[in-house]
Write a protein that holds these residues in place. Structure first.
Motif, PDB file in Angstrom:
ATOM      1  N   GLY A  37       0.789  -1.226   0.000  1.00 25.25           N
ATOM      2  CA  GLY A  37       0.000   0.000   0.000  1.00 25.25           C
ATOM      3  C   GLY A  37       0.815   1.267   0.000  1.00 25.25           C
ATOM      4  N   ARG A  38       2.129   1.128  -0.062  1.00 21.17           N
ATOM      5  CA  ARG A  38       3.019   2.288   0.050  1.00 21.17           C
ATOM      6  C   ARG A  38       2.826   3.286  -1.090  1.00 21.17           C
ATOM      7  NH1 ARG A  38       9.114   1.587   2.006  1.00 21.17           N
ATOM      8  NH2 ARG A  38       7.940   1.072   3.865  1.00 21.17           N
ATOM      9  N   ALA A  39       2.747   2.823  -2.343  1.00 21.99           N
ATOM     10  CA  ALA A  39       2.627   3.724  -3.492  1.00 21.99           C
ATOM     11  C   ALA A  39       1.350   4.566  -3.411  1.00 21.99           C
ATOM     12  CB  ALA A  39       2.662   2.943  -4.798  1.00 21.99           C
ATOM     13  N   LYS A  40       0.234   3.940  -3.028  1.00 25.96           N
ATOM     14  CA  LYS A  40      -1.024   4.673  -2.899  1.00 25.96           C
ATOM     15  C   LYS A  40      -0.947   5.718  -1.798  1.00 25.96           C
ATOM     16  CE  LYS A  40      -4.335   1.364  -4.725  1.00 25.96           C
ATOM     17  NZ  LYS A  40      -5.518   0.559  -4.455  1.00 25.96           N
ATOM     18  N   MET A  41      -0.330   5.346  -0.678  1.00 20.08           N
ATOM     19  CA  MET A  41      -0.228   6.264   0.449  1.00 20.08           C
ATOM     20  C   MET A  41       0.672   7.458   0.110  1.00 20.08           C
ATOM     21  SD  MET A  41       0.359   5.132   4.303  1.00 20.08           S
ATOM     22  CE  MET A  41      -0.842   5.747   5.436  1.00 20.08           C
ATOM     23  N   ILE A  42       1.761   7.207  -0.617  1.00 21.81           N
ATOM     24  CA  ILE A  42       2.660   8.289  -1.010  1.00 21.81           C
ATOM     25  C   ILE A  42       1.971   9.205  -2.013  1.00 21.81           C
ATOM     26  CG2 ILE A  42       4.806   8.823  -2.234  1.00 21.81           C
ATOM     27  CD1 ILE A  42       6.018   6.339  -0.807  1.00 21.81           C
ATOM     28  N   ALA A  43       1.228   8.648  -2.956  1.00 18.21           N
ATOM     29  CA  ALA A  43       0.495   9.470  -3.927  1.00 18.21           C
ATOM     30  C   ALA A  43      -0.539  10.345  -3.224  1.00 18.21           C
ATOM     31  CB  ALA A  43      -0.173   8.589  -4.976  1.00 18.21           C
ATOM     32  N   ALA A  44      -1.233   9.800  -2.241  1.00 16.85           N
ATOM     33  CA  ALA A  44      -2.211  10.586  -1.483  1.00 16.85           C
ATOM     34  C   ALA A  44      -1.513  11.707  -0.714  1.00 16.85           C
ATOM     35  CB  ALA A  44      -2.998   9.690  -0.530  1.00 16.85           C
ATOM     36  N   ALA A  45      -0.363  11.412  -0.123  1.00 22.41           N
ATOM     37  CA  ALA A  45       0.391  12.443   0.600  1.00 22.41           C
ATOM     38  C   ALA A  45       0.908  13.505  -0.366  1.00 22.41           C
ATOM     39  CB  ALA A  45       1.544  11.803   1.358  1.00 22.41           C
ATOM     40  N   ALA A  46       1.318  13.096  -1.561  1.00 20.95           N
ATOM     41  CA  ALA A  46       1.767  14.066  -2.562  1.00 20.95           C
ATOM     42  C   ALA A  46       0.624  15.007  -2.953  1.00 20.95           C
ATOM     43  CB  ALA A  46       2.315  13.348  -3.794  1.00 20.95           C
ATOM     44  N   ARG A  47      -0.579  14.463  -3.114  1.00 17.43           N
ATOM     45  CA  ARG A  47      -1.746  15.303  -3.441  1.00 17.43           C
ATOM     46  C   ARG A  47      -1.988  16.350  -2.354  1.00 17.43           C
ATOM     47  NH1 ARG A  47      -3.435  10.527  -5.494  1.00 17.43           N
ATOM     48  NH2 ARG A  47      -4.012  10.566  -7.678  1.00 17.43           N
ATOM     49  N   ARG A  48      -1.808  15.957  -1.104  1.00 16.93           N
ATOM     50  CA  ARG A  48      -2.042  16.882   0.019  1.00 16.93           C
ATOM     51  C   ARG A  48      -0.913  17.896   0.180  1.00 16.93           C
ATOM     52  NH1 ARG A  48      -3.176  12.063   2.545  1.00 16.93           N
ATOM     53  NH2 ARG A  48      -1.244  12.179   3.732  1.00 16.93           N
ATOM     54  N   ASN A  49       0.317  17.526  -0.143  1.00 14.41           N
ATOM     55  CA  ASN A  49       1.469  18.354   0.199  1.00 14.41           C
ATOM     56  C   ASN A  49       2.053  19.167  -0.950  1.00 14.41           C
ATOM     57  OD1 ASN A  49       2.307  17.752   3.146  1.00 14.41           O
ATOM     58  ND2 ASN A  49       1.745  15.771   2.302  1.00 14.41           N
ATOM     59  N   LEU A  50       1.790  18.793  -2.189  1.00 16.14           N
ATOM     60  CA  LEU A  50       2.298  19.590  -3.302  1.00 16.14           C
ATOM     61  C   LEU A  50       1.296  20.702  -3.604  1.00 16.14           C
ATOM     62  CD1 LEU A  50       3.732  16.823  -5.671  1.00 16.14           C
ATOM     63  CD2 LEU A  50       4.987  18.364  -4.161  1.00 16.14           C
ATOM     64  N   PRO A  51       1.766  21.916  -3.877  1.00 12.77           N
ATOM     65  CA  PRO A  51       0.865  23.061  -4.052  1.00 12.77           C
ATOM     66  C   PRO A  51       0.243  23.143  -5.446  1.00 12.77           C
ATOM     67  CG  PRO A  51       3.118  23.789  -4.239  1.00 12.77           C
ATOM     68  CD  PRO A  51       3.170  22.324  -3.895  1.00 12.77           C
ATOM     69  N   CYS A  52       0.045  21.999  -6.089  1.00 12.16           N
ATOM     70  CA  CYS A  52      -0.566  21.973  -7.418  1.00 12.16           C
ATOM     71  C   CYS A  52      -1.186  20.594  -7.616  1.00 12.16           C
ATOM     72  CB  CYS A  52       0.477  22.267  -8.495  1.00 12.16           C
ATOM     73  SG  CYS A  52       1.908  21.200  -8.358  1.00 12.16           S
ATOM     74  N   LEU A  53      -1.953  20.457  -8.670  1.00  9.08           N
ATOM     75  CA  LEU A  53      -2.549  19.163  -8.979  1.00  9.08           C
ATOM     76  C   LEU A  53      -1.477  18.221  -9.507  1.00  9.08           C
ATOM     77  CD1 LEU A  53      -5.779  20.356 -10.820  1.00  9.08           C
ATOM     78  CD2 LEU A  53      -5.593  19.512  -8.477  1.00  9.08           C
ATOM     79  N   LEU A  54      -1.534  16.960  -9.118  1.00  9.14           N
ATOM     80  CA  LEU A  54      -0.542  15.993  -9.593  1.00  9.14           C
ATOM     81  C   LEU A  54      -0.583  15.844 -11.108  1.00  9.14           C
ATOM     82  CD1 LEU A  54      -0.555  13.108  -6.957  1.00  9.14           C
ATOM     83  CD2 LEU A  54       0.920  15.107  -7.119  1.00  9.14           C
TER      84      LEU A  54
ATOM     85  N   VAL B  96       9.828  10.697   3.313  1.00  6.77           N
ATOM     86  CA  VAL B  96       9.863  10.584   1.859  1.00  6.77           C
ATOM     87  C   VAL B  96      10.201  11.940   1.271  1.00  6.77           C
ATOM     88  CG1 VAL B  96       8.462  10.060  -0.194  1.00  6.77           C
ATOM     89  CG2 VAL B  96       8.096   8.775   1.916  1.00  6.77           C
ATOM     90  N   LEU B  97      11.098  11.941   0.287  1.00 11.13           N
ATOM     91  CA  LEU B  97      11.394  13.154  -0.471  1.00 11.13           C
ATOM     92  C   LEU B  97      10.518  13.157  -1.705  1.00 11.13           C
ATOM     93  CD1 LEU B  97      13.065  15.689  -1.199  1.00 11.13           C
ATOM     94  CD2 LEU B  97      14.695  14.135  -2.308  1.00 11.13           C
ATOM     95  N   LEU B  98       9.688  14.194  -1.842  1.00  5.13           N
ATOM     96  CA  LEU B  98       8.883  14.389  -3.046  1.00  5.13           C
ATOM     97  C   LEU B  98       9.625  15.356  -3.958  1.00  5.13           C
ATOM     98  CD1 LEU B  98       5.301  14.960  -1.562  1.00  5.13           C
ATOM     99  CD2 LEU B  98       6.230  12.849  -2.546  1.00  5.13           C
ATOM    100  N   ALA B  99       9.670  15.054  -5.243  1.00  5.24           N
ATOM    101  CA  ALA B  99      10.288  15.937  -6.231  1.00  5.24           C
ATOM    102  C   ALA B  99       9.277  16.146  -7.350  1.00  5.24           C
ATOM    103  CB  ALA B  99      11.565  15.316  -6.785  1.00  5.24           C
ATOM    104  N   ALA B 100       9.102  17.400  -7.754  1.00  5.60           N
ATOM    105  CA  ALA B 100       8.123  17.706  -8.794  1.00  5.60           C
ATOM    106  C   ALA B 100       8.634  18.822  -9.700  1.00  5.60           C
ATOM    107  CB  ALA B 100       6.793  18.136  -8.158  1.00  5.60           C
ATOM    108  N   ALA B 101       8.191  18.756 -10.947  1.00  3.88           N
ATOM    109  CA  ALA B 101       8.451  19.813 -11.930  1.00  3.88           C
ATOM    110  C   ALA B 101       7.231  19.887 -12.829  1.00  3.88           C
ATOM    111  CB  ALA B 101       9.697  19.502 -12.757  1.00  3.88           C
ATOM    112  N   ARG B 102       6.979  21.066 -13.366  1.00  9.57           N
ATOM    113  CA  ARG B 102       5.820  21.205 -14.254  1.00  9.57           C
ATOM    114  C   ARG B 102       5.942  20.247 -15.431  1.00  9.57           C
ATOM    115  NH1 ARG B 102       5.377  27.559 -14.936  1.00  9.57           N
ATOM    116  NH2 ARG B 102       4.858  26.868 -17.025  1.00  9.57           N
ATOM    117  N   SER B 103       4.843  19.609 -15.794  1.00  9.33           N
ATOM    118  CA  SER B 103       4.840  18.583 -16.844  1.00  9.33           C
ATOM    119  C   SER B 103       5.383  19.096 -18.169  1.00  9.33           C
ATOM    120  CB  SER B 103       3.427  18.054 -17.056  1.00  9.33           C
ATOM    121  OG  SER B 103       2.994  17.345 -15.931  1.00  9.33           O
TER     122      SER B 103
END
Length: 163
Positions: A110-127, A146-153
């Motif tokens: 269940g780790r991937a789902k939980m991390i994706a849910a946390a990313a939705r809550r913690n990143l200031p934009c839509l996934l 967990v380290l989240l890394a994001a860049a605009r698509s």
């Protein structure tokens, strides 16, 4: 959309790209693109085989200008240096978001789902608007960091296509 900005899987504390015979790292800077071609030495250390730089011409005042200039420089660099195969892109800090989060340590299934849910809550934009990935940074008791890394698509996708 998930995009492999970071190698999320770690085995025996060694990143998977160290199992390859050659690693291409590309730094997409604010005014240039540089690359390094590495091999893994007998002791497991990276050995720089060659490096190259391709500067931008003109001013990059907007994200679109920077993306276009970077993509052009990537193509020039790849042709000139005869680069091919898998590469690892590094974006400048102004185009990325890095954030550490803590979540309850779930079962592996269940780790991937939980991390994706946390990313939705913690990143200031839509996934759906970003290319993102994660890297487990450590466990402490019942929590995992967990380290989240994001860049605009449009930035990450356009550069990945050019690379």
């Amino acid at each position: 959309m998930q995009f492999p900005l970071l190698s999320a899987a770690m085995e025996s504390s060694v990143f998977p790209f160290f199992r390859r015979s050659r690693l291409i790292a590309i730094d997409c800077g604010a005014r240039h693109v540089s690359c390094g071609v590495f091999s893994v030495g007998a002791t497991g250390r990276l050995v720089l085989l060659r490096q190259a730089v391709e500067p931008f011409e003109g001013e990059c005042v907007s994200v679109a200008d920077w993306s276009t200039s970077t993509a052009r420089a990537l193509v020039v660099l790849a042709r000139r240096e005869r680069l091919s195969g898998c590469c690892h892109l590094a974006l400048p800090g102004r185009h990325t978001l890095l954030q550490f989060i803590r979540i309850a340590a779930p079962e592996e299934s269940g780790r991937a789902k939980m991390i994706a849910a946390a990313a939705r809550r913690n990143l200031p934009c839509l996934l759906e608007q970003v290319a993102w990935d994660h890297l487990p940074a450590g466990e402490n008791g019942g929590e995992i960091e967990v380290l989240l890394a994001a860049a605009r698509s449009e930035i990450a996708g356009g550069l990945a296509a050019a690379a």
